[in-house]
Design a protein around this motif. Structure first.
Motif, short mmCIF file in Angstrom:
data_model
loop_
_atom_site.label_atom_id
_atom_site.label_comp_id
_atom_site.label_asym_id
_atom_site.label_seq_id
_atom_site.Cartn_x
_atom_site.Cartn_y
_atom_site.Cartn_z
N ILE A 73 43.87 43.76 46.52
CA ILE A 73 43.80 42.53 46.04
C ILE A 73 44.01 42.41 44.80
N GLU A 74 44.97 41.92 44.47
CA GLU A 74 45.31 41.73 42.92
C GLU A 74 45.07 40.27 42.12
N ARG A 75 44.71 40.17 41.00
CA ARG A 75 44.78 39.03 40.21
C ARG A 75 45.69 38.77 39.05
N LEU A 76 46.62 37.68 39.19
CA LEU A 76 47.40 37.67 38.24
C LEU A 76 47.28 36.16 37.39
N SER A 77 47.79 36.09 36.03
CA SER A 77 47.64 34.95 35.56
C SER A 77 48.83 34.13 36.07
N GLY A 135 36.68 31.46 46.88
CA GLY A 135 35.76 30.16 46.96
C GLY A 135 34.90 30.40 45.76
N GLY A 136 34.92 29.50 45.10
CA GLY A 136 33.95 29.46 43.65
C GLY A 136 34.29 30.96 42.78
N THR A 137 33.28 31.73 42.78
CA THR A 137 33.70 33.01 41.88
C THR A 137 33.72 34.21 42.72
N THR A 174 35.60 37.35 41.36
CA THR A 174 37.00 37.05 40.97
C THR A 174 37.39 37.82 39.81
N ASP A 175 36.16 38.35 38.96
CA ASP A 175 36.77 39.09 37.87
C ASP A 175 36.65 40.67 38.23
N GLY A 176 36.62 40.84 39.58
CA GLY A 176 36.75 42.34 39.79
C GLY A 176 35.34 43.11 39.90
N GLY A 177 34.35 42.57 39.75
CA GLY A 177 32.95 43.17 39.61
C GLY A 177 32.14 43.01 40.81
#
Length: 464
Positions: free
Chosen positions: A331-335, A358-360, A381-384
Motif C-alpha cells: 500500500i502506497e500513499r502519494l500526494s 476511513g478517518g486516519t 494513514t501516515d504509515g505508523g
C-alpha cells in the motif's frame, strides 16, 4: 477630622438625598417593567419552531426475521418519502436524473450487503442490511428476474445503492445492462440508464456516474461516458482513439480523486501502465491525448481522500511478478500530484487483496499462502502503528470468483472506527462469510448471519 465634617454635612442633607433616591428607584423599576413587557411581546411574536421527533426509517420486511456508521445520537434531518420513480428503460443513449429525498441517519451502524444463492448463480440477488445493534437483517431490495447484480456501489454517505444489472436471458456480459438505484431503506428503486458498459465508477458526491464501452477489439475506438445524476444528461467525456499497439489496452474509469477528477488507467498487466487525469472543469469531449499522464506505475486499485492518493501497487516487476507470488504488493500513499510515494504497508509473507480508507485508518485484508491463513491488518494513514486485527485459517485462492470479489474485500466506516470484511473464512469451513468489528477491539470479529447456501458480499456502512 475630615471624616467627621463629612458625616455632619451628610446628616444635614439626608432628607434631600433620600427623596432623590426614591425617585431614581421608581424610574428604574418602571423602566424594567416596560423593558420586560417589550421583550415578552417580542418573544411571543417570534416563537421558537416546534420540535418534531425524527421518525425512524421504515425497513422493508426481512425475509429471515458495513452516512457515518457512528453517527451522533441526534439525527440532523427528517426522512422524507422518495417521489414517484421509473424502472423502465429510458430511450437509447439517454439517461434519467436521480429522484431523491432526505433520509435521516440513526444511531445504529448497519452493514449494506448483497446476498446470492450459491446453488443458482443465475438467480436474482437481494440487497440487504444488517443492524449491528439489534442483530437483525432486513431486505432492502429484491433484484427482479431475469437480472443479476454485475457490479454495485454504496454512496459515500451510505444513503443509496447503485447497481449494474445484467439480463441473463440475453447474450454478452456487457450488453443489456441496467443502471438502477435504490435508497437503503428500500424506497426509490429507479432505472437511470440501459445499454452497454464495462467499467463503472461513481463520484463521491453522487453527481457523476462514469463508464466505458464494452472492451473493444484492437484498433477500435472507445468512449468514456458520463451521466449527470442531477440533470439526467448523458455525455461523452473522453474520446479514445483506436489503440493500434498490441495488446491494445484502453484506459478505463478507475477511481475518483475528487467530485470532479476521474482517474483513467489501463488494465493491470498492460505495458506500459498509464494513468490519466480527466477533470470535469475542462469540459467534455476531451481527447485522450489532451489528458495529463499522471503516472506510469502499475497498481491493482486506487483510493483517494481530500489530500492523498492511495494505491495497492506491485512491489515487483517483469518476470519476478508471478500470479500466485506472495510479497508482490504494497500500500502506497502519494500526494494528489502523484509525487512523493511512501510505502505505508508491506509484509513479505503477504499478498494484499484489498484495502479501505476511513478517518486516519487503513484496513488491509491479505492472504498468507505459506500459512494458509487470511489476515486483517490496521495501519495509520501516515504509515505508523501497523497491527494485526484478526486472522483465520483459509486457503488463500479458494474463494468464489464471481461478483468481482477477488480474494476478499474490506470496507471501513467513514470515521475509521469500524470495519466489515467479505470473503472471511467461516468457522464451519463452508461458505465464506461477512465479518465485522471495531478497529479498537483487537481480534474480535462477529459474523453476519447467512442463509444456508447463500454467499454474502458487503458494500459498506450506513446508519438508521
Amino acid at each position: 477630622m475630615q471624616q467627621h465634617m463629612y458625616v455632619k454635612r451628610q446628616t444635614n442633607t439626608s432628607l434631600w438625598i433620600t427623596l432623590v433616591a426614591v425617585l431614581v428607584v421608581a424610574v428604574i423599576v418602571g423602566s424594567f417593567f416596560s423593558l420586560r413587557s417589550l421583550l415578552v411581546s417580542s418573544h411571543n411574536n417570534n416563537p421558537r419552531p416546534p420540535h418534531y421527533p425524527v421518525p425512524a426509517a421504515t425497513a422493508t420486511p426481512s425475509r429471515t426475521a458495513p452516512a457515518t456508521p457512528t453517527p451522533s445520537p441526534t439525527a440532523t434531518n427528517v426522512t422524507q418519502p422518495v417521489p414517484a420513480t421509473q424502472t423502465s428503460c429510458p430511450a437509447p443513449s439517454t439517461a434519467r436524473a436521480m429522484v431523491t429525498a432526505p433520509l435521516a441517519q440513526g444511531p445504529h451502524p448497519q452493514i449494506v450487503y448483497i446476498a446470492q444463492d450459491m446453488n443458482n448463480l443465475a438467480s436474482a440477488n437481494r440487497i440487504m442490511r444488517y443492524d449491528t445493534v439489534s442483530h437483525q437483517s432486513s431486505e432492502i431490495y429484491a433484484v427482479p428476474s431475469p437480472y443479476i447484480v454485475r457490479s454495485s456501489f454504496l454512496s459515500s454517505d451510505g444513503q443509496w445503492v447503485l447497481l449494474s444489472l445484467f439480463d441473463t436471458t440475453k447474450p454478452g456480459d456487457n450488453a443489456n445492462v441496467q443502471l438502477r438505484m435504490v435508497r437503503v431503506d428500500g424506497q426509490g428503486a429507479q432505472t437511470l440508464f440501459c445499454g452497454e458498459l464495462a467499467s463503472l465508477t461513481w463520484s463521491p458526491d453522487k453527481k457523476w456516474i462514469a463508464f466505458d464501452d464494452p472492451i473493444q477489439a484492437l484498433g477500435v475506438a472507445d468512449t468514456i461516458h458520463l451521466i449527470n445524476t442531477t440533470t439526467g444528461q448523458y455525455l461523452d467525456a473522453v474520446d479514445v482513439p483506436p489503440q493500434t499497439t498490441p495488446p491494445g489496452y484502453i484506459p478505463r474509469p478507475s477511481f475518483w480523486g475528487s467530485p470532479t477528477q476521474l482517474y483513467l488507467s489501463y488494465s493491470l498487466g498492460s505495458a506500459p501502465f498509464h494513468t490519466y487525469l480527466f477533470d470535469l472543469n475542462n469540459g467534455t469531449h476531451q481527447a485522450l491525448s489532451a489528458l495529463p499522464l499522471v503516472s506510469t506505475q502499475q497498481y491493482v486499485q486506487g483510493r483517494a481522500d481530500s489530500s492523498n492518493i492511495y494505491l495497492l501497487a506491485s512491489s515487483c516487476s517483469g518476470a519476478t511478478c508471478g500470479t500466485n507470488q506472495a510479497g508482490m504488493s504494497e500500500i502506497e500513499r502519494l500526494s494528489t500530484d502523484w509525487k512523493s510515494p511512501q510505502v505505508l504497508f508491506k509484509k513479505p509473507q503477504l499478498l494484499l487483496n484489498d484495502f479501505s480508507v476511513g478517518g486516519t485508518n487503513l484496513l488491509v485484508i491479505a492472504s498468507n499462502p505459506a500459512a494458509s491463513r487470511r489476515e486483517l491488518w490496521l495501519v495509520k494513514t501516515d504509515g505508523g502503528g501497523a497491527i494485526q486485527l484478526a486472522s483465520a485459517p483459509g486457503n488463500w485462492n479458494s474463494s468464489p470468483n464471481f461478483m468481482n470479489i477477488g480474494n476478499g474485500t474490506v470496507a471501513t466506516s467513514a470515521d475509521g472506527s469500524m470495519f466489515v470484511v467479505s470473503n472471511w473464512p467461516s468457522a464451519s469451513g463452508t461458505t465464506p462469510e461477512i465479518a465485522y468489528g471495531s478497529s479498537k477491539a483487537g481480534g474480535t470479529l462477529t459474523a453476519v448471519p447467512q442463509d444456508n447456501g447463500t454467499y454474502q458480499y458487503a458494500l459498506g456502512w450506513t446508519s438508521l
